[in-house]
Scaffold this active site. Structure first.
Site, short mmCIF file in Angstrom:
data_model
loop_
_atom_site.label_atom_id
_atom_site.label_comp_id
_atom_site.label_asym_id
_atom_site.label_seq_id
_atom_site.Cartn_x
_atom_site.Cartn_y
_atom_site.Cartn_z
N GLU A 1 0.72 -0.91 0.00
CA GLU A 1 -0.06 -0.66 0.09
C GLU A 1 0.56 1.48 -0.11
O GLU A 1 1.76 1.58 1.06
CB GLU A 1 -0.89 0.44 1.29
CG GLU A 1 -1.87 -1.19 1.13
CD GLU A 1 -3.15 -1.17 1.22
OE1 GLU A 1 -3.49 0.15 0.07
OE2 GLU A 1 -3.43 -2.05 0.42
N CYS B 1 -2.47 9.37 1.89
CA CYS B 1 -2.33 8.87 1.15
C CYS B 1 -2.93 8.98 0.12
O CYS B 1 -3.44 8.75 -1.26
CB CYS B 1 -1.26 7.33 0.86
SG CYS B 1 -2.96 6.12 2.03
N GLU C 1 4.43 13.17 -4.41
CA GLU C 1 3.75 13.09 -3.09
C GLU C 1 4.22 13.94 -2.38
O GLU C 1 5.80 13.48 -1.82
CB GLU C 1 3.09 11.82 -2.69
CG GLU C 1 2.40 11.69 -1.83
CD GLU C 1 2.67 10.30 -0.75
OE1 GLU C 1 3.35 9.84 -0.92
OE2 GLU C 1 1.33 9.53 -0.86
#
Ligand code: NAD
Length: 489
Positions: free
Chosen positions: A257, A290, A389
């Protein structure tokens, strides 16, 4: 009192040599207290304990023990829920308000109980026809699902309890044993969980092991050890790549993940004002989530209206002390993370994006690792701030021409974790949703989250799904068995 010890083989223990490290409160920069600094040898002992528990106890086959173990753990956590809440706020900088939702109370309601309920409902056996697809053969055939074995559970610091519980529930429900490695920034909540397992449940020794360590590299034992059957990891894409490469030597499956750079698409028939009133919501928990949509895609024809509406949202956004019940944004987790976010903001400016709100450290919060909620306009999807990110309170507004262009921009990313779409017509939103390559999507403000909802990413956002039936299956192996069919009379 914070728990300082690790759980290895059913014992609460100090690290080899008695080493410890300090856990720091990111809102105050003060030391919360020490915690065991596990070594590679400690990690190897934990792996040995998990292996032995899997190979020599009945845990893998005993549905009742697993159900009651999970429910005992749930009750034990609930009995210390308020202490855990305070600990979570202190070590993760998690706003109090979020602990009533996704940081603690929401997963606590169901992350262990739903998998416990699913133990009996799970399709452990499936019969195949006696004649195979070619019409030949006369064997009774069945597909058996079995636990995969020893699972390494490696978790990050941003939602430490939510992610840990959502892995632990399915891992244990499916009959596995595990070694948990929490992030060095959030060790106390995990250590508390270890004590609760040891002191308040009948979960056999070695089924759950928890090793805290300051050095990330200690976690490498888990990817390389032949005694570990699978690595279940949540964290950055860079670390995910390293884990996958290390796990290749022993051909163990990895469940990853990873990061995200999700799009919030506002279609041209949406109520722009109502939708963008919540634009600053992406700064929740300092943007350290996230699945947060950090690229706001708006019709080019309404671009400046959208910027002004988002500006108002950002200017009204409350942030600061995470114990203050009115804030949804606390500090970044560490000075390093704060500086990383500020570096991205500088890069955004340098590449030509326009800072509309924020853009630095807040003057009124001299202590703590705070970053101002920051809104960028004039962002092109090729800029670094639109591609990488940031994991900070930073939103990029990108204009698009039409629905196809919005889809193209949303998909033009190495990630594919989540996203949101708003439209005056939910069927139109669904049409767009079908074209977006991402693991979850919320349409018109709806929330998909739950222990029964598979969560995970396309592309660089990962491999596999957490939660839901998929999130149970991932922790199983598949065995096909045939035996002579009984003669027909
Ligand atoms: P990170 O990758 O730095 O660390 C995550 C965990 O991996 C920590 O426990 C760390 O100690 C451990 N680790 C680091 N190197 C290791 C190695 N070589 N071997 C084994 N373990 C190792 O991530 P982070 O900074 O703690 O968390 C932030 C990241 O997590 C962000 O990228 C975020 O998007 C991602 N994340 C993803 C999800 C998801 O479900 N997709 C959820 C939350 C966070």
């Amino acid at each position: 009192m914070n728990e300082t010890r690790m759980l290895i083989g059913g014992q609460l223990v100090d690290a080899e040599g008695g080493a410890s490290f300090d856990n720091v409160n990111p809102a105050t920069e003060e030391v919360i207290g020490p915690v065991a600094d596990g070594t590679r040898a400690d990690m190897a002992r934990a792996v040995g304990a998990a292996r032995e528990a899997f190979d020599t106890t009945g845990w893998a086959r005993d549905h009742e023990a697993r159900k009651s173990g999970l429910l005992q753990l749930q009750a034990a956590i609930e009995a210390e829920q308020e202490e855990l809440r305070a600990e979570l706020i202190a070590e993760a900088g998690a706003p109090l308000l979020l602990t009533y939702g996704p940081q603690l109370d929401a997963p606590l309601r169901e992350a262990l109980t739903w998998p416990a309920e699913m133990i009996d409902a799970f399709p452990w056996r499936r019969a195949l026809p006696v004649k195979n697809a070619f019409g030949t053969g006369d064997a009774e055939r069945e597909v058996w699902k079995e636990p995969i074995g020893v699972v390494a559970v490696i978790v990050p610091w941003n939602f430490p309890m939510e992610i840990l519980l959502n892995k632990l529930g399915p891992v244990l429900a499916m009959g596995n044993t595990c070694v948990v490695k929490p992030a060095p920034d959030t060790p106390h909540t995990a250590a508390r969980l270890g004590r609760l397992v040891a002191e308040h449940t009948d979960i056999p020794p070695g089924v759950v092991n928890i090793v805290t360590a300051q050095d990330h590299e200690v976690g490498e034992v888990l990817s390389t050890s032949p005694a570990v059957d699978m690595v279940a990891f949540t964290g950055s894409t860079a670390t995910g790549r390293r884990i996958m490469a290390a796990a290749a030597a022993t051909v163990k499956p990895v469940f990853l993940e990873l990061g995200g750079k999700s799009a919030n698409i506002v279609l041209d028939d949406a109520d722009l004002e109502a939708t963008l009133a919540g634009a600053a919501g992406c700064c929740m928990h300092g943007g350290q989530g996230c699945a947060i949509s950090t690229r706001l895609l708006v019709p080019r024809s309404r671009y400046e209206d959208a910027v002004e509406l988002a500006r108002a949202s950002f200017e009204n956004w409350a942030y600061g002390d995470p114990t203050d019940p009115s804030v949804l944004q606390g500090p970044q987790i560490s000075a390093r993370q704060r500086d990383r976010v500020l570096g991205y903001i500088d890069q955004g400016r340098a590449e030509g994006a326009r800072v509309v709100v924020g853009g630095g450290r807040p003057d009124h919060l001299p202590r703590g690792y705070y970053v101002e909620p920051t809104l960028f306009a004039d962002v092109d999807n090729t800029m670094t701030i639109a591609r990488e990110e940031i994991f900070g309170p930073v939103l990029c507004i990108i204009g698009y021409e039409d629905d196809d262009d919005a889809v193209r921009i949303a998909n033009d990313s190495s990630y594919g974790l989540s996203g949101t779409i708003t439209s005056g017509d939910v069927e139109r939103a669904k049409d767009v949703a079908r074209k977006i390559r991402t693991g979850t999507l919320g349409l018109n403000g709806a929330i998909w989250y739950g222990p029964d909802a598979p969560f995970g990413g396309y592309k660089g956002s990962g491999i596999g799904r957490q939660c839901g039936i998929e999130g149970l299956e991932i922790f199983t192996e598949t065995k096909t068995v045939g035996w002579p069919a009984a003669p027909t009379t």
